[in-house]
Design a protein around this motif. Sequence first.
Motif, PDB file in Angstrom:
ATOM      1  N   ARG A  42      11.371  -9.328  -7.733  1.00 20.55           N
ATOM      2  CA  ARG A  42      10.914  -9.590  -6.376  1.00 20.55           C
ATOM      3  C   ARG A  42      12.073  -9.564  -5.379  1.00 20.55           C
ATOM      4  N   GLU A  43      13.277  -9.823  -5.846  1.00 24.96           N
ATOM      5  CA  GLU A  43      14.427  -9.767  -4.941  1.00 24.96           C
ATOM      6  C   GLU A  43      14.621  -8.358  -4.386  1.00 24.96           C
ATOM      7  N   ARG A  44      14.106  -7.349  -5.074  1.00 28.67           N
ATOM      8  CA  ARG A  44      14.260  -5.958  -4.638  1.00 28.67           C
ATOM      9  C   ARG A  44      13.043  -5.488  -3.857  1.00 28.67           C
ATOM     10  N   LEU A  45      12.058  -6.399  -3.665  1.00 29.91           N
ATOM     11  CA  LEU A  45      10.858  -6.059  -2.895  1.00 29.91           C
ATOM     12  C   LEU A  45      10.864  -6.816  -1.572  1.00 29.91           C
ATOM     13  N   PRO A  46      10.243  -6.257  -0.536  1.00 32.78           N
ATOM     14  CA  PRO A  46      10.173  -6.985   0.739  1.00 32.78           C
ATOM     15  C   PRO A  46       9.310  -8.244   0.593  1.00 32.78           C
ATOM     16  N   ARG A  47       9.775  -9.336   1.195  1.00 33.08           N
ATOM     17  CA  ARG A  47       9.048 -10.598   1.091  1.00 33.08           C
ATOM     18  C   ARG A  47       7.906 -10.623   2.098  1.00 33.08           C
ATOM     19  N   PRO A  48       6.709 -11.050   1.692  1.00 33.44           N
ATOM     20  CA  PRO A  48       5.592 -11.143   2.643  1.00 33.44           C
ATOM     21  C   PRO A  48       5.925 -12.119   3.765  1.00 33.44           C
ATOM     22  N   ALA A  49       5.451 -11.798   4.977  1.00 31.04           N
ATOM     23  CA  ALA A  49       5.763 -12.629   6.141  1.00 31.04           C
ATOM     24  C   ALA A  49       5.134 -14.008   6.051  1.00 31.04           C
ATOM     25  N   LEU A 101       6.456  -5.207 -11.025  1.00 27.54           N
ATOM     26  CA  LEU A 101       7.189  -4.070 -11.592  1.00 27.54           C
ATOM     27  C   LEU A 101       6.544  -2.758 -11.170  1.00 27.54           C
ATOM     28  N   ALA A 102       5.188  -2.724 -11.167  1.00 23.24           N
ATOM     29  CA  ALA A 102       4.491  -1.518 -10.709  1.00 23.24           C
ATOM     30  C   ALA A 102       4.798  -1.244  -9.245  1.00 23.24           C
ATOM     31  N   ALA A 103       4.839  -2.327  -8.400  1.00 21.05           N
ATOM     32  CA  ALA A 103       5.156  -2.146  -6.984  1.00 21.05           C
ATOM     33  C   ALA A 103       6.583  -1.641  -6.806  1.00 21.05           C
ATOM     34  N   LEU A 104       7.501  -2.131  -7.642  1.00 22.38           N
ATOM     35  CA  LEU A 104       8.882  -1.675  -7.549  1.00 22.38           C
ATOM     36  C   LEU A 104       9.003  -0.205  -7.935  1.00 22.38           C
ATOM     37  N   LEU A 105       8.254   0.213  -8.965  1.00 20.55           N
ATOM     38  CA  LEU A 105       8.285   1.617  -9.373  1.00 20.55           C
ATOM     39  C   LEU A 105       7.750   2.512  -8.268  1.00 20.55           C
ATOM     40  N   VAL A 106       6.705   2.070  -7.603  1.00 18.13           N
ATOM     41  CA  VAL A 106       6.147   2.858  -6.497  1.00 18.13           C
ATOM     42  C   VAL A 106       7.153   2.924  -5.360  1.00 18.13           C
ATOM     43  N   HIS A 111       6.431   6.358 -10.672  1.00 18.57           N
ATOM     44  CA  HIS A 111       6.658   6.541 -12.104  1.00 18.57           C
ATOM     45  C   HIS A 111       5.301   6.562 -12.782  1.00 18.57           C
ATOM     46  N   ASP A 112       5.248   7.231 -13.907  1.00 18.10           N
ATOM     47  CA  ASP A 112       3.973   7.337 -14.612  1.00 18.10           C
ATOM     48  C   ASP A 112       3.463   5.975 -15.109  1.00 18.10           C
ATOM     49  N   LEU A 113       4.382   5.002 -15.274  1.00 16.58           N
ATOM     50  CA  LEU A 113       3.961   3.685 -15.778  1.00 16.58           C
ATOM     51  C   LEU A 113       3.366   2.795 -14.693  1.00 16.58           C
ATOM     52  N   ALA A 114       3.488   3.180 -13.425  1.00 17.23           N
ATOM     53  CA  ALA A 114       3.005   2.317 -12.349  1.00 17.23           C
ATOM     54  C   ALA A 114       1.496   2.087 -12.459  1.00 17.23           C
ATOM     55  N   GLY A 115       0.736   3.152 -12.707  1.00 13.05           N
ATOM     56  CA  GLY A 115      -0.718   3.006 -12.824  1.00 13.05           C
ATOM     57  C   GLY A 115      -1.125   2.130 -14.004  1.00 13.05           C
ATOM     58  N   PRO A 116      -0.636   2.453 -15.229  1.00  7.94           N
ATOM     59  CA  PRO A 116      -0.987   1.585 -16.365  1.00  7.94           C
ATOM     60  C   PRO A 116      -0.555   0.129 -16.177  1.00  7.94           C
ATOM     61  N   LEU A 117       0.615  -0.091 -15.530  1.00  5.55           N
ATOM     62  CA  LEU A 117       1.034  -1.468 -15.300  1.00  5.55           C
ATOM     63  C   LEU A 117       0.080  -2.209 -14.363  1.00  5.55           C
TER      64      LEU A 117
END
Length: 628
Positions: A42-49, A101-106, A111-117
């Motif tokens: 989550r540190e690599r994702l934008p934090r919700p307002a 993890l799926a959001a980070l991949l997107v 990545h192909d694993l984003a959908g299955p995740l």
Amino acid sequence: MELPERETRPRWMRLPDRAARILAAGIAGAAILLVVADLVIRERLPRPADLPLPVAPEDVMGVAFSVFGALLVQRRPKLVIGWLLTLGGLGAAASVASADLAALLVQTGGHDLAGPLGVFSHGVWNLTTYALGVLLPMLYPTGALLSKTWCWPGGFAAGVLAADWIVPGTGVLPPLVTVALLVAFSSLVTRFRRAADDERRQILWPLLAIACLSVPWIIGGSVWWITTITIPLIPAAITLAVLRYRLFGIDTLITRALVGAGMVTVFACAYVLAGTASSLFLAEVDRYFGLVVALGAGVFFHPMRRVLHRLADRALYGTRGDPVSLAADLRRRLQQSDPVHGLLATLETIREGLAVTGAALDLDGARTQWGELPVVARRVDLVWHGEPVGTLLIGPPGRRRFPAAHDERVIAGLVPYIADAAHTMRLTTALRRSRERILTAREEERRRLRRDLHDGLGQTLSAMAMRITMARMSLAGSPETADTLLADLRCGMDAVSGDIRELVYGLRPPALDELGLAGALKDLGPDELVVDGELSGLPAAVEVAAYRITQEALTNIRRHAAATRSTITVRRDGDLVLEIRDDGTGLPAGTRAGVGLASMRERATELGGTCEIRSSPEGTTVIARLPL
């Protein structure tokens, strides 16, 4: 009573206790690792307002539910509730970690694993919802369903959640999921209505935690994130209720919370209204407003707290559970009823106020009961102005809509009135027995007088009348015979005088009037008489009882004791105390009390006193204490 542990786990979970504890600890550790990994992601994702915290609610769920669940498994490994909490925490952690993890991949280019995740995250979340939102309320707190009928709602919820995972995005399924959750929680309501006090307490703890969580969530807006902080309250409440439910009164906590919230609300509203009024109408003295409000709050604090406490009691227990209302009702009923019905009114009030099966009062060995008393759950000693007057017996609790943590307040409020009623009943019983003894003694004395007058004095007077008639008939023809008859008549008159003296003596010994108590006792012939205190002005009944007891004791000494010396000690120290001692052989072992000994005890008991007989090889001592 400890709730039984029921074997409700699936076969794959039926491990030895040690293995179960290790497995639960491993699951909790895995959940914590997943949460740590999610925080790194989550540190690599934008934090919700709208989320000022660095953690998501699912992260808190993952740690709290798994840790408290593992703790519950350590103490109760056979109870399925702990496993549901542990696995639910693992599911929440896995779901949020895979989703992030799926959001980070997107975000990093796809990545192909984003959908299955994403699919995996949604499926695990549905399983978590089923475990914590459906199974947990349906199995809590015993680990078993109320009945097999509840398998149908569980199956319905499982089908809806499975369909929502297989066919996501359908607008019909989310309302059905909500319905399934509501049905599951309705089983908790049904269980609460059927449960006894201990199980009700266990149910109320998590409900209180859910209420704390729901308030910020319902308010929403800028405070919804507080829900994240209150999430641990739910597994903590469940663990506390299962392991330590005996130590805490949940309804007491609710009562205090209601009183506190009410106090804050009332004084806040009063402050706002008074502040508005002062700014509009008293602008010149507005600087003194804070002091006036503070003084007013201090004056009205305790009265307001009492009023709110009564309102909270009525809200939780109804009017029949409010200690103040119960005491007022009992006082009114005692004022309007006789002692017997007043005693029954106190027992009825206790039974209704505590919601028990029955209550009883033990007064001097006699029991008065209201309702059923299969077992005595509690005994309360009743004391009236320092004097024990009886024992209150309280039966086991019956079914009620709330646990009985307020019982101490009810008992404390009603016990003084119950002690008054018990004391009044004791006085009434003692008065009735005293009247019965007086009537019995009066009728016995009347019967004795009638017998003595009819059989003794009446027969003697009849014989004298016949001799007078015969003397008159023989006076002219045989003066000698008339003289003999008159001489016999003179002897008969002496006998009549003796009979009359015996009758008078039976009513009250003449020696008491002629010599006083000390002189009358000396006249009975003891070897020594010791008088300690002034014996004048004693009640007539006490004098007669003391004289008769001493007379009977001296008679027994002369007949049976083979004594060479007898001593009488009379002492006045608030009561009149008699001690008649001899140096004889004492009473033989196994001697049963005869008429004389029983008579001495009865004479003392009639006056509310005691008569004790002590015997040893050195002699016998009779100690009689007669209240003045």
